[in-house]
Design a protein around this motif. Sequence first.
Motif, PDB file in Angstrom:
ATOM      1  N   LYS A 123      60.418  36.752  40.462  1.00  0.00           N
ATOM      2  CA  LYS A 123      58.770  36.615  40.368  1.00  0.00           C
ATOM      3  C   LYS A 123      58.102  35.419  40.632  1.00  0.00           C
ATOM      4  O   LYS A 123      57.232  35.872  40.515  1.00  0.00           O
ATOM      5  CB  LYS A 123      59.063  36.071  38.273  1.00  0.00           C
ATOM      6  N   GLY A 124      58.044  34.896  41.415  1.00  0.00           N
ATOM      7  CA  GLY A 124      58.087  34.057  42.662  1.00  0.00           C
ATOM      8  C   GLY A 124      56.639  33.161  42.193  1.00  0.00           C
ATOM      9  O   GLY A 124      56.664  33.275  40.911  1.00  0.00           O
ATOM     10  N   PHE A 125      55.480  32.678  43.100  1.00  0.00           N
ATOM     11  CA  PHE A 125      54.569  32.363  43.216  1.00  0.00           C
ATOM     12  C   PHE A 125      53.260  33.286  42.871  1.00  0.00           C
ATOM     13  O   PHE A 125      52.453  33.296  43.109  1.00  0.00           O
ATOM     14  CB  PHE A 125      54.074  31.054  44.641  1.00  0.00           C
ATOM     15  N   TYR A 126      54.265  34.600  42.967  1.00  0.00           N
ATOM     16  CA  TYR A 126      52.748  35.862  42.441  1.00  0.00           C
ATOM     17  C   TYR A 126      51.997  35.290  41.500  1.00  0.00           C
ATOM     18  O   TYR A 126      50.826  36.255  42.063  1.00  0.00           O
ATOM     19  CB  TYR A 126      53.362  37.178  42.423  1.00  0.00           C
ATOM     20  N   ALA A 127      52.278  35.537  40.377  1.00  0.00           N
ATOM     21  CA  ALA A 127      50.883  34.831  39.134  1.00  0.00           C
ATOM     22  C   ALA A 127      49.552  33.446  39.841  1.00  0.00           C
ATOM     23  O   ALA A 127      48.734  33.827  40.303  1.00  0.00           O
ATOM     24  CB  ALA A 127      51.783  33.881  38.736  1.00  0.00           C
ATOM     25  N   TRP A 128      49.909  32.456  40.829  1.00  0.00           N
ATOM     26  CA  TRP A 128      49.472  31.986  41.370  1.00  0.00           C
ATOM     27  C   TRP A 128      48.175  32.220  42.084  1.00  0.00           C
ATOM     28  O   TRP A 128      47.225  31.662  42.489  1.00  0.00           O
ATOM     29  CB  TRP A 128      49.693  30.464  41.541  1.00  0.00           C
ATOM     30  N   GLY A 129      48.886  32.731  43.212  1.00  0.00           N
ATOM     31  CA  GLY A 129      48.052  33.562  43.858  1.00  0.00           C
ATOM     32  C   GLY A 129      47.240  35.212  43.252  1.00  0.00           C
ATOM     33  O   GLY A 129      45.660  34.718  43.807  1.00  0.00           O
ATOM     34  N   ILE A 130      47.885  35.617  42.460  1.00  0.00           N
ATOM     35  CA  ILE A 130      46.625  36.847  41.429  1.00  0.00           C
ATOM     36  C   ILE A 130      45.565  35.597  40.625  1.00  0.00           C
ATOM     37  O   ILE A 130      44.596  36.311  40.679  1.00  0.00           O
ATOM     38  CB  ILE A 130      47.268  36.622  40.459  1.00  0.00           C
ATOM     39  N   ASN A 131      46.194  34.486  40.104  1.00  0.00           N
ATOM     40  CA  ASN A 131      45.706  33.884  39.418  1.00  0.00           C
ATOM     41  C   ASN A 131      43.815  33.370  40.269  1.00  0.00           C
ATOM     42  O   ASN A 131      42.613  33.787  40.432  1.00  0.00           O
ATOM     43  CB  ASN A 131      45.203  32.677  38.641  1.00  0.00           C
ATOM     44  N   GLU A 132      43.953  32.753  41.818  1.00  0.00           N
ATOM     45  CA  GLU A 132      43.222  32.777  42.311  1.00  0.00           C
ATOM     46  C   GLU A 132      42.007  32.917  43.080  1.00  0.00           C
ATOM     47  O   GLU A 132      41.044  33.034  43.420  1.00  0.00           O
ATOM     48  CB  GLU A 132      43.695  31.568  43.618  1.00  0.00           C
ATOM     49  N   LYS A 133      42.788  34.688  43.660  1.00  0.00           N
ATOM     50  CA  LYS A 133      42.004  35.673  44.499  1.00  0.00           C
ATOM     51  C   LYS A 133      41.702  36.511  43.681  1.00  0.00           C
ATOM     52  O   LYS A 133      40.219  36.509  43.340  1.00  0.00           O
ATOM     53  CB  LYS A 133      43.373  36.858  44.959  1.00  0.00           C
ATOM     54  N   ILE A 134      41.491  36.455  41.814  1.00  0.00           N
ATOM     55  CA  ILE A 134      40.926  37.199  41.091  1.00  0.00           C
ATOM     56  C   ILE A 134      40.061  36.174  40.987  1.00  0.00           C
ATOM     57  O   ILE A 134      38.784  36.289  40.609  1.00  0.00           O
ATOM     58  CB  ILE A 134      41.310  38.035  39.224  1.00  0.00           C
ATOM     59  N   GLY A 135      39.836  34.515  40.559  1.00  0.00           N
ATOM     60  CA  GLY A 135      39.244  33.901  40.335  1.00  0.00           C
ATOM     61  C   GLY A 135      37.830  34.003  41.315  1.00  0.00           C
ATOM     62  O   GLY A 135      36.539  33.385  40.676  1.00  0.00           O
ATOM     63  N   LEU A 136      38.530  33.921  42.788  1.00  0.00           N
ATOM     64  CA  LEU A 136      37.819  33.708  43.337  1.00  0.00           C
ATOM     65  C   LEU A 136      36.763  34.835  44.296  1.00  0.00           C
ATOM     66  O   LEU A 136      35.529  34.646  44.385  1.00  0.00           O
ATOM     67  CB  LEU A 136      38.306  33.528  45.450  1.00  0.00           C
ATOM     68  N   CYS A 137      37.269  36.325  43.244  1.00  0.00           N
ATOM     69  CA  CYS A 137      36.291  37.315  43.842  1.00  0.00           C
ATOM     70  C   CYS A 137      35.312  37.312  42.507  1.00  0.00           C
ATOM     71  O   CYS A 137      34.229  37.435  43.061  1.00  0.00           O
ATOM     72  CB  CYS A 137      37.564  38.583  43.359  1.00  0.00           C
ATOM     73  N   ARG A 138      35.294  36.674  41.030  1.00  0.00           N
ATOM     74  CA  ARG A 138      34.816  36.085  40.605  1.00  0.00           C
ATOM     75  C   ARG A 138      33.430  35.323  40.326  1.00  0.00           C
ATOM     76  O   ARG A 138      32.162  35.917  40.435  1.00  0.00           O
ATOM     77  CB  ARG A 138      35.228  35.811  39.068  1.00  0.00           C
ATOM     78  N   LYS A 139      33.451  34.767  41.764  1.00  0.00           N
ATOM     79  CA  LYS A 139      32.882  34.052  42.479  1.00  0.00           C
ATOM     80  C   LYS A 139      31.540  34.831  43.044  1.00  0.00           C
ATOM     81  O   LYS A 139      30.994  34.551  43.051  1.00  0.00           O
ATOM     82  CB  LYS A 139      33.544  32.439  42.162  1.00  0.00           C
ATOM     83  N   ALA A 140      32.361  35.204  43.517  1.00  0.00           N
ATOM     84  CA  ALA A 140      31.813  35.660  45.080  1.00  0.00           C
ATOM     85  C   ALA A 140      31.056  37.435  44.216  1.00  0.00           C
ATOM     86  O   ALA A 140      29.625  37.674  44.326  1.00  0.00           O
ATOM     87  CB  ALA A 140      33.104  36.807  46.052  1.00  0.00           C
ATOM     88  N   ALA A 141      31.635  37.844  43.021  1.00  0.00           N
ATOM     89  CA  ALA A 141      30.685  38.237  42.755  1.00  0.00           C
ATOM     90  C   ALA A 141      29.601  37.718  42.051  1.00  0.00           C
ATOM     91  O   ALA A 141      28.575  38.469  41.954  1.00  0.00           O
ATOM     92  CB  ALA A 141      31.840  38.964  41.203  1.00  0.00           C
ATOM     93  N   ALA A 142      29.806  36.906  41.438  1.00  0.00           N
ATOM     94  CA  ALA A 142      28.541  35.738  40.472  1.00  0.00           C
ATOM     95  C   ALA A 142      27.605  36.107  40.978  1.00  0.00           C
ATOM     96  O   ALA A 142      26.604  35.962  40.556  1.00  0.00           O
ATOM     97  CB  ALA A 142      29.530  35.066  39.826  1.00  0.00           C
ATOM     98  N   CYS A 143      27.741  35.339  42.385  1.00  0.00           N
ATOM     99  CA  CYS A 143      26.605  34.885  42.930  1.00  0.00           C
ATOM    100  C   CYS A 143      25.918  36.108  44.347  1.00  0.00           C
ATOM    101  O   CYS A 143      25.430  36.130  44.947  1.00  0.00           O
ATOM    102  CB  CYS A 143      27.695  33.940  44.513  1.00  0.00           C
ATOM    103  N   GLY A 144      26.381  36.991  43.658  1.00  0.00           N
ATOM    104  CA  GLY A 144      26.348  38.846  44.549  1.00  0.00           C
ATOM    105  C   GLY A 144      26.951  38.563  46.112  1.00  0.00           C
ATOM    106  O   GLY A 144      26.192  39.430  46.962  1.00  0.00           O
ATOM    107  N   VAL A 145      27.916  37.898  46.362  1.00  0.00           N
ATOM    108  CA  VAL A 145      27.912  38.002  47.488  1.00  0.00           C
ATOM    109  C   VAL A 145      28.993  39.716  47.844  1.00  0.00           C
ATOM    110  O   VAL A 145      28.971  40.351  48.940  1.00  0.00           O
ATOM    111  CB  VAL A 145      29.380  37.396  48.041  1.00  0.00           C
TER     112      VAL A 145
END
Length: 346
Positions: free
Chosen positions: A142-164
């Motif tokens: 199961k590894g660290f994949y969940a942390w990466g998924i959490n962080e990547k989707i979170g950063l993409c959400r912020k980029a979408a929120a700002c219209g980037v």
Amino acid sequence: MNKTVYEISQFRKGLENRPAAKGLHPIDRETFTLLLSGISTCRKMPGIPAHMGYEALYHCGEEGSEKEGREYLRAVYGIQGRKSLEKALLEKFSDGERYGYFMTFWVGAPMFHPRSLEPDDWSWFLECMDLAKPFYPLLKEKGFYAWGINEKIGLCRKAAACGVISDQDFWELADPWVRQAQAFYRSWEEYAVSCLCGSAYVMRQEGSKMADFLHLNMELVGQLLAEGGAWGDNGWYVPKEREWADLQDPRQQCLATRKVLEGGQVGYMYREEPADDFPDCGWRFFVGDEPEEYITQPDNVVICSFNEIANLDPTVLAYFYAGYGREFEKGEDGWREATQENGQQV
């Protein structure tokens, strides 16, 4: 690091000993995608002063807030559009993939020879692998994949929120991580433990105050999993039809019995010299109880991709590079080298 692993293992025991949740709400794929950013979404940033929620994509709304968010993403991550966002994601959040590389060494099937790296690169690889290894008994595949998924989707959400990036960009980028989450995890509890281990590993690697960061994330996870929390009230997403993740090069093909493909379980596997009549990687997969007369029937053995088998049983991933002639059987503690009746390895 052992203290950290102990704390997380005790946290996991607490989750396992909780009464089974009742009346969990079924969720759709979009809600599931947003919930996967549960921890990351709890962090505020300039331009996004409020919690973004999990019901829909958040948008700043006001021009000033959007500008402030854009400036922050550019200054901290160098993000100005989709291409630079994808570059930042690759540079910042590749620890899950590296854990997969480490596993090939831990199980004795290394994906490359140390001499293929420069001495400094090999030393860095060893250092990172040593930092990750204490988590292996707790996480396995199961590894660290969940942390990466959490962080990547979170950063993409912020980029979408700002219209980037556009909303469409967001859903396209998030799709493979949603599939990956489905392949490796079966509950929010499993996902949460992987997130905590990944956060501790990243902080240790960066030389940051790991204990404080870990405890903060433990507190957030506890709130998310509590009754009334975003994870605690919602079930894990299970699609009507399986969604396949890209866990291995789909061009790598192998042979598997129909019992494996129909039941999704592998109990015995071996690797032999590849066949010449299809792009064969040499792997052969069985449930383990197929009689000889079943296996000798051509219709009962199917050509499929190694990636398909890995989606059904991710525990096989670490063994992909094992040498020809090696055989493995699955026991209560995972895979072990197959042995003959005299106790010798095959």
